[in-house]
Design a protein around this motif. Structure first.
Motif, PDB file in Angstrom:
ATOM      1  N   UNK A 175       2.553  -8.869   0.339  1.00 57.52           N
ATOM      2  CA  UNK A 175       1.316  -7.904  -0.242  1.00 57.52           C
ATOM      3  C   UNK A 175       0.964  -7.258  -1.512  1.00 57.52           C
ATOM      4  N   UNK A 176       0.018  -7.054  -1.589  1.00 56.25           N
ATOM      5  CA  UNK A 176      -0.422  -6.869  -3.576  1.00 56.25           C
ATOM      6  C   UNK A 176      -1.760  -5.507  -3.452  1.00 56.25           C
ATOM      7  N   UNK A 177      -0.843  -3.981  -2.620  1.00 55.42           N
ATOM      8  CA  UNK A 177      -1.090  -2.669  -2.327  1.00 55.42           C
ATOM      9  C   UNK A 177      -1.694  -2.498  -3.921  1.00 55.42           C
ATOM     10  N   UNK A 178      -1.533  -2.577  -4.603  1.00 54.07           N
ATOM     11  CA  UNK A 178      -1.912  -1.676  -5.846  1.00 54.07           C
ATOM     12  C   UNK A 178      -3.307  -2.577  -6.461  1.00 54.07           C
ATOM     13  N   UNK A 179      -4.408  -3.110  -5.288  1.00 53.30           N
ATOM     14  CA  UNK A 179      -5.315  -3.898  -6.140  1.00 53.30           C
ATOM     15  C   UNK A 179      -6.505  -3.058  -4.683  1.00 53.30           C
ATOM     16  N   UNK A 180      -5.726  -2.295  -3.949  1.00 47.35           N
ATOM     17  CA  UNK A 180      -6.296  -1.822  -2.771  1.00 47.35           C
ATOM     18  C   UNK A 180      -6.682   0.083  -3.601  1.00 47.35           C
ATOM     19  N   UNK A 181      -6.036   0.110  -3.909  1.00 45.79           N
ATOM     20  CA  UNK A 181      -6.744   1.352  -4.628  1.00 45.79           C
ATOM     21  C   UNK A 181      -8.203   1.543  -4.726  1.00 45.79           C
ATOM     22  N   UNK A 182      -8.447   2.996  -5.100  1.00 46.24           N
ATOM     23  CA  UNK A 182      -9.754   3.107  -4.868  1.00 46.24           C
ATOM     24  C   UNK A 182     -10.890   3.912  -6.291  1.00 46.24           C
ATOM     25  N   UNK A 183      -9.614   4.153  -7.284  1.00 44.04           N
ATOM     26  CA  UNK A 183      -9.940   4.425  -8.131  1.00 44.04           C
ATOM     27  C   UNK A 183     -11.025   3.957  -8.787  1.00 44.04           C
ATOM     28  N   UNK A 184     -11.418   3.227  -9.009  1.00 39.84           N
ATOM     29  CA  UNK A 184     -12.457   2.941  -9.581  1.00 39.84           C
ATOM     30  C   UNK A 184     -13.448   3.184  -9.106  1.00 39.84           C
ATOM     31  N   UNK A 185     -14.014   3.944  -7.803  1.00 37.49           N
ATOM     32  CA  UNK A 185     -14.644   4.326  -7.457  1.00 37.49           C
ATOM     33  C   UNK A 185     -15.115   5.273  -7.216  1.00 37.49           C
ATOM     34  N   UNK A 186     -13.783   5.680  -7.653  1.00 34.10           N
ATOM     35  CA  UNK A 186     -14.251   7.195  -7.402  1.00 34.10           C
ATOM     36  C   UNK A 186     -14.332   7.842  -8.377  1.00 34.10           C
TER      37      UNK A 186
END
Length: 212
Positions: free
Chosen positions: A108-119
């Motif tokens: 699992x690589x949850x770092x890529x799931x962050x929505x920072x760029x979208x926000x």
């Protein structure tokens, strides 16, 4: 605010400034140092694009949302178009996403799931609209540098609200985005207020308005 002005383009801010020391999100100083190296390498490519294509590049901007500590690594402005660029340093491997869950290989690589760029894209759009400035916030880029020898493979990789590319494709992607359109001055002036890094002591700076 640190500004380097070129007849061909405009460069504002100091890349990697937000990673000086150990930010709250970094596990340790080594993690911060590696992340900063990725931002600096990305900045070299973007700064060269500024000189070559006459666009504006801004480094290390705060996201205009109260209480948010995450930053925007880089912003590129060409005409009225605005491109957000996030620099990452990840291990080589095969990255893939299924049902919103991302993996590197079988892990699992949850770092890529962050929505920072979208926000961040939404926040910048609202920030400019509030000032009556029309801008086109295009689909952000996540630029990945390998942390060691090996190949970054992005089979079916999805990052919320962004497109992921290997670092080797960045120069070409920015050249396509730029199209030799001089940056809109109102957009650059407004975004300059979000640049986090102060000017270096004793360094001469010029007013960004002289670039036009």
């Amino acid at each position: 605010m640190e500004q380097r002005i070129h007849s061909e383009g405009q460069i504002i801010g100091r890349p990697g400034a937000g990673l000086t020391g150990v930010p709250s999100w970094a596990a340790n100083a080594d993690v911060a140092r590696i992340g900063q190296a990725g931002e600096l390498r990305t900045a070299e490519i973007l700064d060269e694009a500024s000189r070559r294509h006459g666009i504006a590049v801004l480094h290390d901007l705060r996201i205009p949302i109260p209480g948010i500590k995450a930053n925007i690594d880089h912003v590129v402005v060409s005409g009225r178009r605005v491109l957000l660029v996030d620099a990452k340093v990840w291990r080589p491997g095969v990255y893939w996403t299924v049902a919103g869950r991302t993996f590197r290989g079988l892990h699992r690589f949850s770092h890529a799931e962050k929505k920072t760029m979208q926000m961040a894209a939404r926040a910048l759009r609202a920030f400019l609209q509030k000032q009556g400035i029309r801008a086109d916030i295009v689909w952000p880029l996540v630029v990945v540098w390998p942390s060691r020898a090996g190949t970054f493979r992005r089979a079916l990789l999805r990052v919320p609200g962004a497109r992921v590319i290997p670092a080797g494709q960045l120069a070409r992607a920015v050249a396509r985005f730029a199209g030799r359109r001089m940056a809109d001055r109102r957009i650059v002036d407004a975004l300059s207020a979000l640049v986090a890094a102060p000017a270096s002591p004793g360094r001469r700076h010029q007013d960004a308005r002289r670039a036009a």
